[in-house]
Write an enzyme that holds these catalytic residues in place. Structure first.
Site, short mmCIF file in Angstrom:
data_model
loop_
_atom_site.label_atom_id
_atom_site.label_comp_id
_atom_site.label_asym_id
_atom_site.label_seq_id
_atom_site.Cartn_x
_atom_site.Cartn_y
_atom_site.Cartn_z
N PHE A 191 4.05 13.07 95.66
CA PHE A 191 4.69 11.81 96.06
C PHE A 191 5.40 11.14 94.88
O PHE A 191 6.62 10.93 94.90
CB PHE A 191 3.62 10.89 96.66
CG PHE A 191 4.02 9.45 96.80
CD1 PHE A 191 5.26 9.09 97.34
CD2 PHE A 191 3.15 8.43 96.42
CE1 PHE A 191 5.63 7.76 97.47
CE2 PHE A 191 3.49 7.10 96.56
CZ PHE A 191 4.73 6.77 97.08
N LYS A 247 -9.26 9.10 85.36
CA LYS A 247 -7.95 8.72 84.81
C LYS A 247 -8.10 8.10 83.42
O LYS A 247 -7.27 8.33 82.53
CB LYS A 247 -7.23 7.77 85.75
CG LYS A 247 -6.80 8.38 87.07
CD LYS A 247 -5.78 9.49 86.90
CE LYS A 247 -4.41 8.97 86.52
NZ LYS A 247 -3.40 10.05 86.47
N ASN A 250 -7.58 15.27 86.82
CA ASN A 250 -7.32 14.07 86.03
C ASN A 250 -7.87 14.13 84.61
O ASN A 250 -7.43 13.36 83.76
CB ASN A 250 -7.89 12.84 86.73
CG ASN A 250 -7.28 12.59 88.09
OD1 ASN A 250 -6.18 13.05 88.38
ND2 ASN A 250 -7.98 11.89 88.95
N TYR A 253 -12.34 7.96 90.49
CA TYR A 253 -10.91 8.12 90.22
C TYR A 253 -10.54 7.38 88.93
O TYR A 253 -9.91 7.95 88.03
CB TYR A 253 -10.08 7.59 91.38
CG TYR A 253 -8.61 7.47 91.08
CD1 TYR A 253 -7.84 8.61 90.89
CD2 TYR A 253 -8.00 6.22 90.98
CE1 TYR A 253 -6.48 8.51 90.59
CE2 TYR A 253 -6.65 6.11 90.69
CZ TYR A 253 -5.90 7.26 90.50
OH TYR A 253 -4.57 7.15 90.20
N PRO A 292 -3.70 26.62 78.29
CA PRO A 292 -2.66 26.03 77.43
C PRO A 292 -1.58 27.01 77.02
O PRO A 292 -0.43 26.63 76.81
CB PRO A 292 -3.46 25.55 76.21
CG PRO A 292 -4.87 25.42 76.68
CD PRO A 292 -5.04 26.47 77.73
#
Length: 335
Positions: A28, A158, A104, A154, A70
């Protein structure tokens, strides 16, 4: 949903100044960000786990940023030599802590490892969240100096990402700026969000001659909602902001909107007869943060030369047009 490339960004410079790698570009926020960057003159390399429709002018590179490790990202950065990497990947509506930890936390750690050893220095724009802060009482605006005590998994995952980025800047390993976003609304708003679920119910439950029954949890809170186009403009500004290195900058509308007003506005804009039913324990899962939220954006004006321009009606109209066109099922971030 109108093509993201059609976004209007007032005062955006047409720099034609290089390539930007957008991680989570099919999600989104990522789709909006890529469109804004392209309008500002950048070439877009879209990176995501799963291929989805993107503008023909973008190049797409499939990659699971966690599973690939990585090394694969180092190779990509060294080959493409972008001026910036925007991390719009992550999870908002994951049902598991493990899913949010992977997307996250672990993803950011892998990204920072890659940027630290790459032979090319690109600016990182990390998209964080205002849910990294502690909930504040009614009337107390969130600022960049507000306590960092998130109330949700969440927010905690974050915050780990933000702190990892800032540590990497302090050691000189990366050049980065963190944008903490409030509740983003616009074309493609995911069904997992409250307004996304309301739009889905308006579309799915309407019966000819009878109102749709829209079921939600009690609408007692107020939130700071920011338009996806405004967020995209902020990312464009952050890519080139000379004073942005090592800064955390809040990106929001700077106002608190009652959630009920936003739901009523969406129903009104839809033009569909509907009956709103508030049932405890039903409706979309919401973030259990404070009942009131507003975010101070003065730092964004100073550091980025950015300020919100679009109204709640603008963002809700965009959401509904996209949903009604059948383009409402995008993920919250990387797909």
């Amino acid at each position: 949903m109108a093509e993201v490339g059609e976004l209007g960004l007032p005062n955006a410079a047409d720099r034609r100044s290089g390539r930007v790698v957008v991680l989570g570009a099919t999600g989104f926020v990522g789709r909006h960000v890529g469109g804004a960057l392209e309008q500002a003159g950048y070439e877009i390399l879209a990176v995501a786990r799963h291929p989805r429709k993107t503008p023909a002018s973008w190049r797409f590179h499939p990659m699971d940023l966690v599973d690939a490790g990585p090394g694969a990202l180092v190779e990509l950065i060294d080959r493409e030599r972008p001026v910036a990497v925007v991390n719009a990947a992550g999870e908002v509506w994951s049902r598991t802590v493990e899913g949010m930890h992977r997307s996250n936390r672990l993803l950011v750690d892998r990204l920072l490892s890659a940027l630290a050893v790459s032979g090319h220095r690109a600016r990182l724009v990390q998209l964080g969240s205002v849910h990294e802060y502690a909930p504040q009482p009614r009337g107390v605006w969130l600022t960049e100096s507000s306590p960092e005590e998130p109330a949700t998994d969440y927010g905690r995952t974050k915050l780990h990402g933000t702190r990892a980025v800032l540590r990497a800047v302090e050691t000189g390993a990366v050049d980065a700026v963190v944008l903490r976003l409030s509740n983003v609304i616009g074309a493609g708003t995911p069904r997992g969000s409250l307004l996304g679920q309301v739009a889905a119910q308006l579309l799915d439950r309407a019966v000819r001659g009878r109102p749709a029954q829209v079921r939600v949890s009690p609408l007692r809170s107020s939130r700071d909602f920011v338009d996806a186009q405004d967020v995209s403009w902020a990312v464009v500004a952050a890519v080139g902001a000379a004073d942005g290195r090592g800064r955390v900058v809040n990106i929001a509308s700077g106002a608190s909107q009652p959630v009920r007003d936003m739901v009523d506005l969406l129903i009104s804009i839809s033009g569909r007869p509907a009956r709103l039913v508030e049932l405890p324990g039903t409706g979309p899962r919401s973030l259990p943060d404070a009942d009131w939220m507003a975010v101070d954006v003065s730092a964004a004006r100073t550091v980025l030369g950015w300020e919100p321009r679009r109204t709640p009606r603008d963002m809700v109209e965009d959401l509904w047009r996209a949903a009604a066109a059948g383009q409402h099922d995008g993920p919250a971030a990387d797909g």
